[in-house]
Enzyme design. Structure first.
Site, PDB file in Angstrom:
ATOM      1  N   SER A 239     -44.642 -21.578  20.178  1.00 43.86           N
ATOM      2  CA  SER A 239     -44.877 -20.363  20.954  1.00 43.86           C
ATOM      3  C   SER A 239     -45.409 -20.758  22.320  1.00 43.86           C
ATOM      4  CB  SER A 239     -45.900 -19.473  20.253  1.00 43.86           C
ATOM      5  OG  SER A 239     -47.185 -20.034  20.413  1.00 43.86           O
ATOM      6  N   LYS A 240     -45.691 -19.763  23.110  1.00 47.00           N
ATOM      7  CA  LYS A 240     -46.185 -20.000  24.468  1.00 47.00           C
ATOM      8  C   LYS A 240     -47.433 -20.892  24.490  1.00 47.00           C
ATOM      9  CE  LYS A 240     -44.858 -17.065  27.979  1.00 47.00           C
ATOM     10  NZ  LYS A 240     -44.189 -17.131  28.858  1.00 47.00           N
ATOM     11  N   ARG A 241     -48.199 -20.824  23.403  1.00 47.46           N
ATOM     12  CA  ARG A 241     -49.407 -21.649  23.317  1.00 47.46           C
ATOM     13  C   ARG A 241     -49.097 -23.132  23.528  1.00 47.46           C
ATOM     14  NH1 ARG A 241     -50.961 -22.269  18.384  1.00 47.46           N
ATOM     15  NH2 ARG A 241     -49.270 -21.045  17.529  1.00 47.46           N
TER      16      ARG A 241
END
Ligand code: GLU
Length: 459
Positions: A239-241
């Site tokens: 994910s963006k994390r």
């Protein structure tokens, strides 16, 4: 003919997992003289946006993944879906269900209380009475009531689902007449002649429903390939994390599409121990049956390594074109090719290359503090001043190396007495490619000017 497709829902940007799915479909079709189709699954009019569709097309263009024929938009096909819903109703394979939302909620609560899987109880399956007033019915498919659904998956092998565990008479059209996701996918894949569906294994649980619909509609099933997800380096879903997931973000960060595609093809597939795959190699070797069963792990270092490889090896013209977007027009520089070839050996991204190029092309407006403190001394400035005096003609790197060595010898100096101070004077910092190549790129007049500037700075 072998036909594959990529069928994104345009709810945001195209993420790298989507691009990998697209690539696998593209490769399989292209390697087999088949067709690769693009279908935009934009039936959810509230969540879909035109920009998201544009973002997908932009990412495809950047990666040169060309699809065949026109793009299919599901939002323009509601009449077709209606026709097939009507057909199933007429054949008695689907039926109208008048259950109200309250009734459905109540049923769900009872089932939860009994710790049962929430599912529709078929109360309108064989209904012949008078429908309740004021309710627009949904349309449900008559799904099998027992037995097994078998998916012959090209990656996972045979996957069996027990009907009791996974199915009920699910909705194929909502009360406002709009078709549901599984229904549109099946109708479209069949009408578009899709023979092989390669998609994320997050869709595996939809496949039994889709198989029920293929059978009901009398369509031949495609072959399925469900690809395991890409995880972040911490083992959690990407994910963006974990950094960028938007394909175009990679472009802006200075990655080459060749590197990104090479990176993605290897995330989930391998061919021996090979790491470097041009598109031609991929077309030669890729087979979706060889896709790994288990999920893969994103590895940022690997991507950097591949990007450095392609920066080193792509033709000059290609890189020079790419670099224009990063603010450096190598073709417009008298020594552009030399400069690019010397920088490409040490750049991981096009941004890095642009920064290093600018540090050489533009005369420094400031000097790196540490480098200045370490290498600019009264003694080194004197050496620079003397060195400037011997510069008259423009030479090539070998020529500058020759006169530099003569200069050092005549003055009883070593290269280290001059080189770092010269780098600071010319580029503002002590890191640069071969100093003699920098000298050739700049030419004697500019070198002298920059030495003059640093000498002035002293006062
Ligand atoms: N539209 C679905 C998605 O974006 C893909 C459907 C499919 O590949 O069958 O996840």
């Amino acid at each position: 003919m072998l036909v594959t497709r990529f069928a994104p829902s345009p709810t945001g940007y195209l993420h790298i997992g989507g691009l990998r799915t697209a690539l696998y479909n593209y490769l399989y079709a292209r390697a087999n003289g088949g067709k690769f189709l693009l279908r935009i699954e934009d039936t959810d009019l509230k969540r879909n946006s035109e920009e998201a569709t544009q973002a997908i097309k932009e990412a495809f263009a950047w990666c040169k993944l060309d699809h065949d024929g026109e793009v299919t938009y599901q939002s323009r096909r509601f009449e077709i879906y209606k026709e097939y819903v009507a057909k199933l109703l007429a054949e008695g394979k689907a039926y109208k269900c008048y259950m109200s939302k309250e009734e459905l909620d109540e049923l769900r609560k009872e089932q939860e209380a009994r710790k049962e899987r929430p599912k529709y109880d078929n109360r309108y399956r064989d209904f012949t009475g008078t429908p309740p007033a004021g309710i627009e019915p949904v349309i449900r498919i008559k799904a099998p009531l027992s037995g097994e659904i078998l998916i012959k998956d090209g990656i996972k092998g045979e996957v069996k689902f027990k009907v009791e565990d996974i199915l009920d008479d699910f909705i194929i059209a909502r009360s406002d007449g709009t078709p549901t996701y599984n229904f549109t996918v099946v109708v479209d894949d069949a009408l578009m002649g899709v023979t092989h569906v390669i998609r994320g294994d997050d869709h595996l649980s939809n496949t039994p429903k889709q198989i029920v619909l293929y059978d009901a509609l009398g369509f031949k099933q495609p072959e399925f390939f469900h690809v395991a997800m890409i995880n972040g380096e911490d083992g959690k879903k990407l994910s963006k994390r974990h950094g960028a997931t938007d394909v175009m973000e990679y472009k802006h960060m200075g990655y080459l599409p060749e590197a990104l595609l090479n990176f993605l093809v290897r995330l989930g597939w391998s061919h021996g121990d090979d790491e470097i795959f041009s598109i031609e190699d991929m077309l030669k070797y890729f087979d979706p049956h060889d896709i790994n069963k288990s999920s893969s792990t994103y590895n940022a270092q690997k991507l950097d390594w591949l990007n450095a490889h392609y920066i080193k090896t792509l033709p000059y013209e290609r890189l020079a074109d790419e670099m224009r977007e990063f603010g450096v027009d190598f073709r417009a520089l008298p020594k552009g090719e030399l400069l690019l070839n010397s920088l490409r050996e040490r750049s991981k991204t096009l941004i890095e290359m642009s920064q290093s190029a600018k540090a050489i092309i533009d005369a420094p407006t400031a000097y790196d503090e540490k480098a200045y403190a370490k290498f600019i001394t009264p003694a080194s400035l004197e050496i620079l001043a003397k060195f400037a005096e011997i510069l008259t003609l423009n030479l090539d790197a070998a020529g500058y190396e020759k006169i530099t060595n003569e200069f050092l010898e005549q003055n009883g100096l070593k290269l280290k007495d001059l080189a770092q101070a010269l780098r600071v004077a010319l580029t503002g910092s002590s890191v640069s490619p071969s100093i003699f190549e920098v000298l050739e790129v700049l030419g004697s007049k500019e070198i002298k000017q920059r030495i003059k500037n640093i000498l002035k700075e002293r006062k």
